[in-house]
Design a protein around this motif. Structure first.
Motif, PDB file in Angstrom:
ATOM      1  N   ALA A  31     -86.807 -11.363  63.533  1.00 23.48           N
ATOM      2  CA  ALA A  31     -86.740  -9.922  63.293  1.00 23.48           C
ATOM      3  C   ALA A  31     -88.126  -9.448  62.888  1.00 23.48           C
ATOM      4  O   ALA A  31     -88.798 -10.089  62.088  1.00 23.48           O
ATOM      5  CB  ALA A  31     -85.730  -9.617  62.194  1.00 23.48           C
ATOM      6  N   THR A  32     -88.578  -8.343  63.450  1.00 23.40           N
ATOM      7  CA  THR A  32     -89.880  -7.805  63.082  1.00 23.40           C
ATOM      8  C   THR A  32     -89.680  -6.517  62.300  1.00 23.40           C
ATOM      9  O   THR A  32     -88.720  -5.789  62.511  1.00 23.40           O
ATOM     10  CB  THR A  32     -90.749  -7.539  64.324  1.00 23.40           C
ATOM     11  N   GLY A  33     -90.590  -6.274  61.386  1.00 27.63           N
ATOM     12  CA  GLY A  33     -90.514  -5.062  60.594  1.00 27.63           C
ATOM     13  C   GLY A  33     -89.461  -5.120  59.504  1.00 27.63           C
ATOM     14  O   GLY A  33     -89.038  -4.094  58.997  1.00 27.63           O
ATOM     15  N   ASP A  34     -89.045  -6.330  59.115  1.00 32.19           N
ATOM     16  CA  ASP A  34     -88.022  -6.484  58.084  1.00 32.19           C
ATOM     17  C   ASP A  34     -88.432  -7.601  57.133  1.00 32.19           C
ATOM     18  O   ASP A  34     -88.215  -8.780  57.430  1.00 32.19           O
ATOM     19  CB  ASP A  34     -86.676  -6.791  58.730  1.00 32.19           C
ATOM     20  N   PRO A  35     -89.023  -7.269  55.990  1.00 30.73           N
ATOM     21  CA  PRO A  35     -89.495  -8.297  55.057  1.00 30.73           C
ATOM     22  C   PRO A  35     -88.394  -9.224  54.560  1.00 30.73           C
ATOM     23  O   PRO A  35     -88.636 -10.423  54.360  1.00 30.73           O
ATOM     24  CB  PRO A  35     -90.080  -7.502  53.890  1.00 30.73           C
ATOM     25  N   ILE A  36     -87.193  -8.720  54.375  1.00 30.98           N
ATOM     26  CA  ILE A  36     -86.098  -9.559  53.877  1.00 30.98           C
ATOM     27  C   ILE A  36     -85.722 -10.604  54.915  1.00 30.98           C
ATOM     28  O   ILE A  36     -85.553 -11.785  54.597  1.00 30.98           O
ATOM     29  CB  ILE A  36     -84.891  -8.690  53.470  1.00 30.98           C
ATOM     30  N   LYS A  37     -85.618 -10.205  56.173  1.00 30.41           N
ATOM     31  CA  LYS A  37     -85.290 -11.169  57.232  1.00 30.41           C
ATOM     32  C   LYS A  37     -86.443 -12.145  57.462  1.00 30.41           C
ATOM     33  O   LYS A  37     -86.218 -13.312  57.752  1.00 30.41           O
ATOM     34  CB  LYS A  37     -84.921 -10.442  58.519  1.00 30.41           C
ATOM     35  N   ALA A  38     -87.679 -11.666  57.335  1.00 26.54           N
ATOM     36  CA  ALA A  38     -88.829 -12.569  57.484  1.00 26.54           C
ATOM     37  C   ALA A  38     -88.790 -13.648  56.412  1.00 26.54           C
ATOM     38  O   ALA A  38     -88.956 -14.834  56.695  1.00 26.54           O
ATOM     39  CB  ALA A  38     -90.138 -11.782  57.408  1.00 26.54           C
ATOM     40  N   ARG A  39     -88.541 -13.255  55.174  1.00 26.22           N
ATOM     41  CA  ARG A  39     -88.465 -14.222  54.075  1.00 26.22           C
ATOM     42  C   ARG A  39     -87.307 -15.195  54.301  1.00 26.22           C
ATOM     43  O   ARG A  39     -87.430 -16.394  54.068  1.00 26.22           O
ATOM     44  CB  ARG A  39     -88.315 -13.511  52.739  1.00 26.22           C
ATOM     45  N   ALA A  40     -86.165 -14.685  54.766  1.00 21.24           N
ATOM     46  CA  ALA A  40     -85.006 -15.548  55.017  1.00 21.24           C
ATOM     47  C   ALA A  40     -85.289 -16.572  56.106  1.00 21.24           C
ATOM     48  O   ALA A  40     -84.719 -17.666  56.089  1.00 21.24           O
ATOM     49  CB  ALA A  40     -83.794 -14.689  55.391  1.00 21.24           C
ATOM     50  N   SER A  41     -86.199 -16.252  57.025  1.00 19.19           N
ATOM     51  CA  SER A  41     -86.545 -17.203  58.084  1.00 19.19           C
ATOM     52  C   SER A  41     -87.703 -18.111  57.683  1.00 19.19           C
ATOM     53  O   SER A  41     -88.210 -18.871  58.494  1.00 19.19           O
ATOM     54  CB  SER A  41     -86.837 -16.474  59.394  1.00 19.19           C
ATOM     55  N   GLY A  42     -88.124 -18.017  56.415  1.00 21.16           N
ATOM     56  CA  GLY A  42     -89.126 -18.941  55.900  1.00 21.16           C
ATOM     57  C   GLY A  42     -90.537 -18.402  55.830  1.00 21.16           C
ATOM     58  O   GLY A  42     -91.463 -19.139  55.513  1.00 21.16           O
ATOM     59  N   VAL A  43     -90.738 -17.131  56.130  1.00 20.80           N
ATOM     60  CA  VAL A  43     -92.079 -16.551  56.105  1.00 20.80           C
ATOM     61  C   VAL A  43     -92.371 -16.003  54.709  1.00 20.80           C
ATOM     62  O   VAL A  43     -91.609 -15.192  54.188  1.00 20.80           O
ATOM     63  CB  VAL A  43     -92.231 -15.425  57.144  1.00 20.80           C
ATOM     64  N   ALA A  44     -93.457 -16.471  54.134  1.00 19.59           N
ATOM     65  CA  ALA A  44     -93.928 -15.945  52.852  1.00 19.59           C
ATOM     66  C   ALA A  44     -95.440 -15.829  52.947  1.00 19.59           C
ATOM     67  O   ALA A  44     -96.100 -16.710  53.475  1.00 19.59           O
ATOM     68  CB  ALA A  44     -93.536 -16.861  51.709  1.00 19.59           C
ATOM     69  N   VAL A  45     -95.965 -14.727  52.461  1.00 11.75           N
ATOM     70  CA  VAL A  45     -97.399 -14.499  52.496  1.00 11.75           C
ATOM     71  C   VAL A  45     -97.894 -14.332  51.070  1.00 11.75           C
ATOM     72  O   VAL A  45     -97.292 -13.603  50.285  1.00 11.75           O
ATOM     73  CB  VAL A  45     -97.746 -13.233  53.329  1.00 11.75           C
ATOM     74  N   ILE A  46     -98.969 -15.016  50.749  1.00 12.85           N
ATOM     75  CA  ILE A  46     -99.608 -14.860  49.454  1.00 12.85           C
ATOM     76  C   ILE A  46    -100.935 -14.171  49.721  1.00 12.85           C
ATOM     77  O   ILE A  46    -101.808 -14.722  50.378  1.00 12.85           O
ATOM     78  CB  ILE A  46     -99.824 -16.219  48.754  1.00 12.85           C
ATOM     79  N   TYR A  47    -101.070 -12.955  49.232  1.00 10.07           N
ATOM     80  CA  TYR A  47    -102.266 -12.176  49.494  1.00 10.07           C
ATOM     81  C   TYR A  47    -103.390 -12.586  48.549  1.00 10.07           C
ATOM     82  O   TYR A  47    -103.153 -13.158  47.486  1.00 10.07           O
ATOM     83  CB  TYR A  47    -101.955 -10.678  49.380  1.00 10.07           C
ATOM     84  N   LEU A  63    -102.299  -8.503  60.771  1.00  9.33           N
ATOM     85  CA  LEU A  63    -101.524  -9.525  61.469  1.00  9.33           C
ATOM     86  C   LEU A  63    -100.542 -10.199  60.520  1.00  9.33           C
ATOM     87  O   LEU A  63     -99.372 -10.414  60.859  1.00  9.33           O
ATOM     88  CB  LEU A  63    -102.456 -10.566  62.100  1.00  9.33           C
ATOM     89  N   MET A  64    -100.983 -10.507  59.307  1.00  7.46           N
ATOM     90  CA  MET A  64    -100.093 -11.154  58.339  1.00  7.46           C
ATOM     91  C   MET A  64     -98.997 -10.196  57.877  1.00  7.46           C
ATOM     92  O   MET A  64     -97.864 -10.611  57.633  1.00  7.46           O
ATOM     93  CB  MET A  64    -100.878 -11.681  57.142  1.00  7.46           C
ATOM     94  N   LYS A  65     -99.301  -8.919  57.796  1.00  5.27           N
ATOM     95  CA  LYS A  65     -98.275  -7.944  57.425  1.00  5.27           C
ATOM     96  C   LYS A  65     -97.252  -7.769  58.537  1.00  5.27           C
ATOM     97  O   LYS A  65     -96.072  -7.534  58.270  1.00  5.27           O
ATOM     98  CB  LYS A  65     -98.913  -6.619  57.028  1.00  5.27           C
ATOM     99  N   VAL A  66     -97.675  -7.904  59.784  1.00  6.63           N
ATOM    100  CA  VAL A  66     -96.722  -7.898  60.895  1.00  6.63           C
ATOM    101  C   VAL A  66     -95.832  -9.136  60.794  1.00  6.63           C
ATOM    102  O   VAL A  66     -94.609  -9.041  60.904  1.00  6.63           O
ATOM    103  CB  VAL A  66     -97.449  -7.842  62.261  1.00  6.63           C
ATOM    104  N   LEU A  67     -96.436 -10.290  60.549  1.00  4.17           N
ATOM    105  CA  LEU A  67     -95.667 -11.528  60.439  1.00  4.17           C
ATOM    106  C   LEU A  67     -94.654 -11.455  59.301  1.00  4.17           C
ATOM    107  O   LEU A  67     -93.506 -11.867  59.448  1.00  4.17           O
ATOM    108  CB  LEU A  67     -96.609 -12.721  60.227  1.00  4.17           C
TER     109      LEU A  67
END
Length: 140
Positions: free
Chosen positions: A80-96, A56-60
């Protein structure tokens, strides 16, 4: 903005994941998962090994593209889904949870992995080290 519009905006989640499913071949890792997070809330995602937490977090975060039919909204806008660069640009960051993301890199390089400070398009190692020291000092 009217009081009604302000109240509606205050109730709008900052993050919504709606009807998220993810399959890998014949394995269904996620089935119709929904999650809403409002500003100021803290959430814990818990479950047994294999329950789908990391998926789920990898999808996010854009590392995985969800199956058709699901959607992710950030501040009410489709993300945007499936795009780590766009996810980060929209404020999404995951710390594993792994203690060391890349054991061959320095602590500073691990802190900024994928988000390195740059100067003239080149990774600014001095700034990376300086900012890492500030972060570490702040955390004690």
């Amino acid at each position: 903005m009217s009081a009604i519009a302000r109240a509606e905006t205050a109730r709008q989640p900052v993050l919504e994941m709606r009807h998220i499913s993810k399959t890998f071949g014949t394995i269904r890792a996620l089935h119709d998962v929904s999650l809403s997070v409002h500003a100021g809330e803290l959430h814990a995602l818990m479950g047994e090994n294999g329950a789908g937490k990391s998926t789920l977090m990898k999808v996010l975060s854009g590392a995985y593209r969800p199956d058709a039919g699901g959607e992710i909204l950030i501040d009410g806008m489709p993300a945007a889904t499936g795009d780590p660069i766009k996810a980060r640009a929209s404020g999404v960051a995951v710390i594993y949870q792994e203690l060391s993301l890349a054991p061959n890199l320095t602590v500073a390089q691990n802190i900024f992995l994928g988000n390195e400070p740059r100067r003239f398009g080149i990774v600014d190692r001095d700034q990376c080290t300086r900012r890492a020291r500030e972060i570490i000092a702040r955390l004690g």
